[in-house]
Design a protein around this motif. Structure first.
Motif, PDB file in Angstrom:
ATOM      1  N   LEU A 126     141.577  -0.391 -15.296  1.00  0.00           N
ATOM      2  CA  LEU A 126     140.376  -1.331 -15.383  1.00  0.00           C
ATOM      3  C   LEU A 126     139.489  -1.832 -14.152  1.00  0.00           C
ATOM      4  O   LEU A 126     138.058  -2.124 -13.782  1.00  0.00           O
ATOM      5  CB  LEU A 126     141.606  -2.654 -16.062  1.00  0.00           C
ATOM      6  N   CYS A 127     140.119  -1.304 -13.025  1.00  0.00           N
ATOM      7  CA  CYS A 127     139.588  -2.134 -11.511  1.00  0.00           C
ATOM      8  C   CYS A 127     138.512  -0.880 -11.543  1.00  0.00           C
ATOM      9  O   CYS A 127     136.883  -1.424 -10.819  1.00  0.00           O
ATOM     10  CB  CYS A 127     140.320  -1.106 -10.664  1.00  0.00           C
ATOM     11  N   ALA A 128     138.406  -0.038 -12.049  1.00  0.00           N
ATOM     12  CA  ALA A 128     137.007   0.985 -11.603  1.00  0.00           C
ATOM     13  C   ALA A 128     135.727   0.445 -12.586  1.00  0.00           C
ATOM     14  O   ALA A 128     134.970   0.369 -12.263  1.00  0.00           O
ATOM     15  CB  ALA A 128     137.210   2.300 -12.308  1.00  0.00           C
ATOM     16  N   GLU A 129     136.319  -0.312 -13.854  1.00  0.00           N
ATOM     17  CA  GLU A 129     135.273  -1.076 -15.048  1.00  0.00           C
ATOM     18  C   GLU A 129     134.725  -1.729 -14.026  1.00  0.00           C
ATOM     19  O   GLU A 129     133.936  -2.336 -14.469  1.00  0.00           O
ATOM     20  CB  GLU A 129     135.965  -0.989 -15.881  1.00  0.00           C
ATOM     21  N   GLU A 130     135.756  -3.215 -13.330  1.00  0.00           N
ATOM     22  CA  GLU A 130     135.251  -3.927 -13.017  1.00  0.00           C
ATOM     23  C   GLU A 130     134.221  -3.695 -11.579  1.00  0.00           C
ATOM     24  O   GLU A 130     133.370  -4.107 -11.690  1.00  0.00           O
ATOM     25  CB  GLU A 130     136.618  -5.077 -12.000  1.00  0.00           C
ATOM     26  N   LEU A 131     134.486  -3.136 -11.394  1.00  0.00           N
ATOM     27  CA  LEU A 131     133.452  -2.375 -10.009  1.00  0.00           C
ATOM     28  C   LEU A 131     132.134  -1.727 -10.881  1.00  0.00           C
ATOM     29  O   LEU A 131     130.778  -2.216  -9.989  1.00  0.00           O
ATOM     30  CB  LEU A 131     134.021  -1.141  -9.249  1.00  0.00           C
ATOM     31  N   ASP A 132     132.560  -1.187 -12.044  1.00  0.00           N
ATOM     32  CA  ASP A 132     130.673  -0.320 -12.287  1.00  0.00           C
ATOM     33  C   ASP A 132     130.232  -2.010 -12.424  1.00  0.00           C
ATOM     34  O   ASP A 132     128.774  -2.081 -12.647  1.00  0.00           O
ATOM     35  CB  ASP A 132     131.149   0.231 -13.537  1.00  0.00           C
ATOM     36  N   ARG A 133     130.808  -2.663 -13.130  1.00  0.00           N
ATOM     37  CA  ARG A 133     130.244  -4.270 -13.956  1.00  0.00           C
ATOM     38  C   ARG A 133     129.528  -5.168 -12.639  1.00  0.00           C
ATOM     39  O   ARG A 133     128.340  -5.346 -12.897  1.00  0.00           O
ATOM     40  CB  ARG A 133     130.979  -4.975 -14.966  1.00  0.00           C
ATOM     41  N   THR A 134     130.132  -5.066 -11.779  1.00  0.00           N
ATOM     42  CA  THR A 134     130.135  -5.736 -10.552  1.00  0.00           C
ATOM     43  C   THR A 134     128.440  -4.640  -9.965  1.00  0.00           C
ATOM     44  O   THR A 134     127.693  -5.165  -9.647  1.00  0.00           O
ATOM     45  CB  THR A 134     131.291  -5.276  -9.239  1.00  0.00           C
ATOM     46  N   ILE A 135     128.358  -3.791  -9.581  1.00  0.00           N
ATOM     47  CA  ILE A 135     127.410  -2.919  -9.654  1.00  0.00           C
ATOM     48  C   ILE A 135     126.399  -3.269 -10.381  1.00  0.00           C
ATOM     49  O   ILE A 135     125.078  -3.053  -9.668  1.00  0.00           O
ATOM     50  CB  ILE A 135     127.591  -1.194  -8.771  1.00  0.00           C
ATOM     51  N   GLN A 136     126.233  -3.273 -11.289  1.00  0.00           N
ATOM     52  CA  GLN A 136     125.239  -3.270 -12.146  1.00  0.00           C
ATOM     53  C   GLN A 136     124.665  -4.610 -12.059  1.00  0.00           C
ATOM     54  O   GLN A 136     123.918  -4.905 -12.039  1.00  0.00           O
ATOM     55  CB  GLN A 136     125.815  -2.696 -13.767  1.00  0.00           C
ATOM     56  N   TYR A 137     125.976  -5.584 -12.352  1.00  0.00           N
ATOM     57  CA  TYR A 137     125.006  -7.441 -11.932  1.00  0.00           C
ATOM     58  C   TYR A 137     124.619  -6.821 -11.137  1.00  0.00           C
ATOM     59  O   TYR A 137     123.531  -7.536 -11.282  1.00  0.00           O
ATOM     60  CB  TYR A 137     126.370  -8.099 -11.928  1.00  0.00           C
ATOM     61  N   GLN A 138     124.960  -6.721  -9.731  1.00  0.00           N
ATOM     62  CA  GLN A 138     123.992  -6.647  -8.481  1.00  0.00           C
ATOM     63  C   GLN A 138     122.744  -6.245  -7.945  1.00  0.00           C
ATOM     64  O   GLN A 138     122.116  -6.576  -7.564  1.00  0.00           O
ATOM     65  CB  GLN A 138     124.911  -6.596  -7.095  1.00  0.00           C
ATOM     66  N   GLY A 139     122.970  -5.235  -9.070  1.00  0.00           N
ATOM     67  CA  GLY A 139     121.745  -4.157  -8.852  1.00  0.00           C
ATOM     68  C   GLY A 139     122.264  -2.760  -8.200  1.00  0.00           C
ATOM     69  O   GLY A 139     122.358  -2.988  -6.910  1.00  0.00           O
ATOM     70  N   PRO A 140     122.116  -1.918  -8.765  1.00  0.00           N
ATOM     71  CA  PRO A 140     122.316  -0.598  -7.577  1.00  0.00           C
ATOM     72  C   PRO A 140     121.693  -0.885  -6.617  1.00  0.00           C
ATOM     73  O   PRO A 140     121.514   0.031  -6.100  1.00  0.00           O
ATOM     74  CB  PRO A 140     122.521   0.416  -8.882  1.00  0.00           C
ATOM     75  N   HIS A 141     120.179  -0.445  -7.296  1.00  0.00           N
ATOM     76  CA  HIS A 141     118.764  -0.496  -5.804  1.00  0.00           C
ATOM     77  C   HIS A 141     119.106  -1.977  -5.167  1.00  0.00           C
ATOM     78  O   HIS A 141     118.370  -1.304  -4.133  1.00  0.00           O
ATOM     79  CB  HIS A 141     117.277  -1.212  -6.895  1.00  0.00           C
ATOM     80  N   THR A 142     120.616  -2.488  -4.794  1.00  0.00           N
ATOM     81  CA  THR A 142     120.132  -3.232  -4.176  1.00  0.00           C
ATOM     82  C   THR A 142     122.041  -3.079  -3.063  1.00  0.00           C
ATOM     83  O   THR A 142     121.716  -3.963  -1.885  1.00  0.00           O
ATOM     84  CB  THR A 142     120.807  -5.047  -3.976  1.00  0.00           C
ATOM     85  N   VAL A 143     122.685  -2.205  -3.546  1.00  0.00           N
ATOM     86  CA  VAL A 143     124.308  -2.166  -3.447  1.00  0.00           C
ATOM     87  C   VAL A 143     123.652  -0.567  -2.304  1.00  0.00           C
ATOM     88  O   VAL A 143     124.018   0.396  -2.776  1.00  0.00           O
ATOM     89  CB  VAL A 143     124.881  -2.021  -4.360  1.00  0.00           C
ATOM     90  N   ALA A 144     124.419  -1.059  -0.988  1.00  0.00           N
ATOM     91  CA  ALA A 144     123.906   0.123  -0.030  1.00  0.00           C
ATOM     92  C   ALA A 144     125.362   0.862   0.068  1.00  0.00           C
ATOM     93  O   ALA A 144     125.039   2.670  -0.240  1.00  0.00           O
ATOM     94  CB  ALA A 144     124.247  -0.427   1.435  1.00  0.00           C
ATOM     95  N   ALA A 145     126.663   0.717  -0.179  1.00  0.00           N
ATOM     96  CA  ALA A 145     127.831   0.833   0.029  1.00  0.00           C
ATOM     97  C   ALA A 145     129.017   0.703  -1.046  1.00  0.00           C
ATOM     98  O   ALA A 145     129.657  -0.631  -1.050  1.00  0.00           O
ATOM     99  CB  ALA A 145     128.471   1.616   1.255  1.00  0.00           C
ATOM    100  N   LEU A 146     129.943   1.089  -1.429  1.00  0.00           N
ATOM    101  CA  LEU A 146     131.540   0.664  -0.892  1.00  0.00           C
ATOM    102  C   LEU A 146     132.238   1.146  -0.221  1.00  0.00           C
ATOM    103  O   LEU A 146     132.513   2.476   0.082  1.00  0.00           O
ATOM    104  CB  LEU A 146     132.345   1.354  -2.849  1.00  0.00           C
ATOM    105  N   VAL A 147     133.103   0.682   0.465  1.00  0.00           N
ATOM    106  CA  VAL A 147     134.485   1.287   1.232  1.00  0.00           C
ATOM    107  C   VAL A 147     135.465   0.493   0.974  1.00  0.00           C
ATOM    108  O   VAL A 147     135.637  -0.311   0.190  1.00  0.00           O
ATOM    109  CB  VAL A 147     133.897  -0.141   2.516  1.00  0.00           C
ATOM    110  N   ALA A 148     136.304   1.468   1.289  1.00  0.00           N
ATOM    111  CA  ALA A 148     137.561   1.547   0.686  1.00  0.00           C
ATOM    112  C   ALA A 148     138.935   1.968   1.330  1.00  0.00           C
ATOM    113  O   ALA A 148     138.404   3.067   2.173  1.00  0.00           O
ATOM    114  CB  ALA A 148     137.597   1.861  -1.161  1.00  0.00           C
ATOM    115  N   GLU A 149     139.927   2.005   1.448  1.00  0.00           N
ATOM    116  CA  GLU A 149     141.270   2.646   2.363  1.00  0.00           C
ATOM    117  C   GLU A 149     141.502   3.430   0.883  1.00  0.00           C
ATOM    118  O   GLU A 149     141.954   2.586  -0.722  1.00  0.00           O
ATOM    119  CB  GLU A 149     142.188   1.554   2.680  1.00  0.00           C
ATOM    120  N   PRO A 150     141.733   4.307   0.999  1.00  0.00           N
ATOM    121  CA  PRO A 150     142.864   5.477   0.380  1.00  0.00           C
ATOM    122  C   PRO A 150     143.815   5.058  -0.382  1.00  0.00           C
ATOM    123  O   PRO A 150     143.872   4.417  -1.444  1.00  0.00           O
ATOM    124  CB  PRO A 150     142.156   7.019   0.961  1.00  0.00           C
ATOM    125  N   VAL A 151     144.174   4.188   0.819  1.00  0.00           N
ATOM    126  CA  VAL A 151     145.793   3.512   0.542  1.00  0.00           C
ATOM    127  C   VAL A 151     145.850   2.451   1.301  1.00  0.00           C
ATOM    128  O   VAL A 151     145.560   2.355   2.311  1.00  0.00           O
ATOM    129  CB  VAL A 151     147.360   3.702   0.926  1.00  0.00           C
TER     130      VAL A 151
END
Length: 452
Positions: A201-226
Motif C-alpha cells: 500500500l505504501c509503495a503504491e502511494e509513492l507510485d501515485r504521488t510521483i505520477q501526480y507530481q509528474g516524473p519529469h519534475t521529481v529528482a529523488a526519493l529519500v528514505a532511511e532503510p530503517v
C-alpha cells in the motif's frame, strides 16, 4: 571541580539541542566525565551502561586505544588542511578508497566528505539536483520522502523531514518537498496489520504521488532503510525492492539515508544491503568513525558520478565544506573501520541484536507498553496511555520522567524520543550487557507503573 558552579554555567550559557532552554536552566544536567567500553561515568563517579551509543554513533564503544593512537599520530603530522583546490591528505585518500571497496556491492564510485549527517544529506540533495541539470532535465527538482523520516537539521534536510516537530519552528522551508506514508505497522491510515500488505500500500502511494507530481519534475526519493528518530520503523523485506523498482520506472534517484544504519547497526554494512538494494546516492556519518571527530560522507554511484565526469561538458561541483576530508576525522575513521571489519561488528549486531529484541518482548507485561519493535542494534518501545486507544504517552507525563530517572538509578542511560524509548547500543554490546540493560529497564518500568 566545582560541580554546582558547572551546573550554573550550563543553565546560564549553554543551549542544548532539541530542548526548551528553560528546562536546562531549571534542571541539573548529567555531566559526563569519563567513558570506557560500553560504560560512561559522571562527575560524581557514578557508572552508567550506555544503551544508546551516545546518539546512535559510538559503534565501537568508548575509549578504544587504536582510535586514540591514530588521532595522536595524525596530530603529530598534519591536523588540518582544506581539500579545496585539489589539495588533500593521506588519511582522506585512504578513507575514500576504503569506502569504495566497502560499498562496491552497491556500485558506489565517488565520495564527498563533510562534517556530519546533516551535511551528508544536504550534499545528497544538491548533487541530485545538479545531476539532473547535467543530464539536461533541470526541471527535476522535487524531493519525496517518508512520513516519520528524519534527515537532519539543515534547511534541505528539515524540508524533507517527515515529522512536523522538526519543521514547524523554521517554516517556510524548501519548496517542492512531499511526504508519503511510511510502512509504520503500529500506526498507519489503512489500519493494516499485515506488514507485506502495508508495504504494498505504501509503495503504491509513492507510485501515485510521483505520477501526480509528474516524473519529469521529481529528482529523488529519500528514505532511511530503517527509520531511526521516527521511532525505529522497520519495513517489510519487500518494501525497499519496491522502492527501487518504482524509482527506476519513473527515472527518479534513490537516496539512502544511512546516517544511522551505515556500518553495521542493523546487521549489514549498510541498510540498503540488508534489503538487497543498490541506491544511487548514500549519506553516511555517525558510525563512520564512532563520533571521535565529526565526519560525514556522501557516496555517489557510478551512474551519478559519471554525469560529472562526462568529457564533453564542464561540471564543477560548487559545493563542499571547510572541514571536508579533515585529516584527523579521516584518520579516526580509518582506525574505527579497522575495528568494525576486524571484529565483524555487523554480524555481532545481528546476533546480539536478535537477543536484545527477543528480551525486549518481556516488557510487554507492562500496561503502558504499546509496541516493541527493532532490527539489529536498533529498537523502540512505544509508550501508550492504554493499548486500546494507542494514545501516545509522552513527556511531560511523570511516567516518562520516572522511567528515565529510574533507569539511570539502576545504572543505565536510556533515551526517550516523543513517546518512544529508543535503544541503540554500541555494536560491541554482548548478551551480558543486554541482560544488564534489561534488568535496568524492568526496574524502571516497574517503578513507573507503580505511580499509576
Amino acid at each position: 571541580m566545582d560541580i554546582a558552579h558547572l551546573t550554573q554555567l550550563n543553565g546560564r550559557h549553554m543551549l542544548h539541542p532539541m530542548v526548551d532552554p528553560k528546562i536546562t536552566q531549571q534542571s541539573s544536567p548529567l555531566i559526563l566525565e569519563k567513558a570506557d567500553g560500553v560504560y560512561v561515568w559522571d562527575v560524581n563517579g557514578t557508572r552508567y551502561l550506555d544503551t544508546v551509543a551516545s546518539l546512535w554513533n559510538v559503534n565501537v564503544g568508548h575509549n578504544p586505544p587504536a582510535i586514540k593512537q591514530a588521532i595522536t599520530e595524525q596530530l603529530d603530522k598534519l591536523a588540518y588542511w582544506s581539500t579545496f583546490q585539489n589539495t588533500t591528505n593521506p588519511p582522506a585518500i585512504e578513507l575514500s578508497a576504503r569506502l569504495m571497496e566497502m560499498f562496491a556491492p552497491e556500485g558506489m564510485a565517488k565520495v564527498l566528505f563533510s562534517s556530519g549527517g546533516s551535511d551528508a544529506i544536504e550534499t545528497a540533495l544538491k548533487i541530485a539536483r545538479q545531476y539532473w541539470q547535467l543530464e539536461g532535465q533541470a526541471q527535476k527538482t522535487k524531493f519525496i520522502s517518508l512520513k516519520w523520516g528524519y534527515h537532519g537539521v539543515h534547511f534541505g534536510g528539515a524540508s524533507i523531514n517527515g515529522n512536523p516537530l522538526f519543521r514547524s519552528a523554521y517554516e517556510p522551508l524548501l519548496p517542492g518537498c512531499f511526504q508519503v506514508e511510511s510502512p509504520y505497522l503500529y500506526r498507519n491510515p489503512w489500519h493494516e496489520s499485515d506488514p507485506a500488505e502495508l508495504a504494498r500500500l505504501c509503495a503504491e502511494e509513492l507510485d501515485r504521488t510521483i505520477q501526480y507530481q509528474g516524473p519529469h519534475t521529481v529528482a529523488a526519493l529519500v528514505a532511511e532503510p530503517v527509520q531511526g528518530a521516527g521511532g525505529v520503523i522497520v519495513p517489510h523485506a519487500s518494501y525497499w525492492p519496491m522502492l527501487r523498482r518504482i524509482c527506476d520506472k519513473h527515472g527518479v534517484l534513490l537516496i539512502s539515508d544511512e546516517v544511522v544504519t551505515g556500518f553495521g547497526r542493523i546487521g549489514a554494512m549498510c541498510g540498503a544491503r540488508h534489503w538487497q538494494v543498490a541506491p544511487d546516492i548514500m549519506a553516511l556519518a555517525k558510525g563512520i568513525n564512532s563520533g571521535y571527530v565529526p565526519l560525514g560522507a556522501t557516496l555517489l554511484s557510478g551512474k551519478v558520478a559519471g554525469a560529472f565526469e562526462h568529457p564533453d561538458r564542464s561540471a564543477p561541483l560548487m559545493h563542499g565544506y571547510t572541514y571536508s576530508g579533515h585529516a584527523l576525522a579521516c584518520a579516526a575513521a580509518n582506525a574505527n573501520l579497522d575495528i568494525v571489519q576486524t571484529l565483524d561488528l555487523p554480524n555481532q549486531a545481528a546476533t546480539v541484536g536478535a537477543y536484545l529484541n527477543e528480551q525486549l518482548l518481556t516488557l510487554d507485561r507492562y500496561p503502558h507498553v504499546g509496541d516493541i519493535r527493532g532490527l539489529g542494534m536498533m529498537a523502540a518501545i512505544e509508550l501508550v496511555r492504554d493499548r486500546q486507544s494507542k494514545a501516545p504517552l509522552a513527556a511531560p507525563d511523570t511516567y516518562v520522567s520516572t522511567l528515565v530517572a529510574q533507569a539511570r538509578a539502576a545504572g543505565a542511560l536510556i533515551r526517550v524520543q516523543g513517546n518512544r524509548v529508543i535503544l541503540s547500543p554500541p555494536l560491541v554490546f554482548t548478551k551480558a550487557h543486554v541482560d544488564q540493560a534489561m534488568s535496568a529497564l524492568h526496574h524502571a518500568f516497574a517503578a513507573a507503573e507503580a505511580l499509576e
